[in-house]
Design a protein around this motif. Sequence first.
Motif: not given
Length: 279
Positions: A6-13, A205-210, A218-221
């Motif tokens: 982390l962080p990891t990219l979850l999605f981009r247009t 959209i990225s996942l910063l912490s999990l 508990r997660a931060t986006l």
Amino acid sequence: MSRLYLPTLLFRTQKWIDDYSANDMRCGELSEAQLRKSFMLNYVSDAVDPYTLTRRSAFDRPQSIFCCNNLDISDKISVEQCAEILFNEFRQCAHAFSLYGPYRHLIIKMINHMQYGKGTPFSDTALDAALKEQLLNDRTANSSLLRIKGALIECINWRESSFPVEKIEELTKAIQKSKLPKFDRFQDNFNGMGITVHDTWATQISLLSLHIAENRYRATLSFHVQDHFGLDSTDISQQKFNQFMLFRIWFVLQHYNKFAFKPFMTNISTTIEIAGSHQ
């Protein structure tokens, strides 16, 4: 099991961030003849005629219900004076689309940025707050935030309190099936967000912490959204835009080769903490 970094990219247009080649980022490429013939922009302003560079009198203009009735008598003006008058009229007309709420001031700030910012990117804490509010208040089945929450619960390895890295694709698929954040609700027509942003160009959209423990996560986006404060030929060709003087003025200020005011990137970002549990 591969480790999740982390962080990891979850999605981009598919549309790019910082795409300056987009049609609505063009400026100063159209002549008077093109504006008149291709876009029917013969009457642009109640205050001035941008083609002849003259002020309008009260006798040579229709009465507009949308703005601008305090005008001087007709006389010749410079390109710079004409642009200044058009921007003032632009700001006056914008009030009809930003009547109430904490974001109603944004359109004036963004018009000012178009006039003086020379195409530099724009950001504002109020835009960031609007994005966060939209995400948190979207309770529909297509909410991107709710779909991410559901996918996390499904994909977490609860027995080992871990997230398999190969499951990232499931989070991406969940977002792809959702409605990305935009400002096209009914209230956005009047609260200032529809006129400033409305639809959006690109989203990441990225996942910063999990953190996973005791059947809870508990997660931060991070959400990064970009829009273009500019109009293209498709926009002004639609009756819903062309009928309003605001958009006619905007298009001419941007695209007429005598003015060529630069559109700009609008950057909007927020982070959101979410939590859930495995039942």
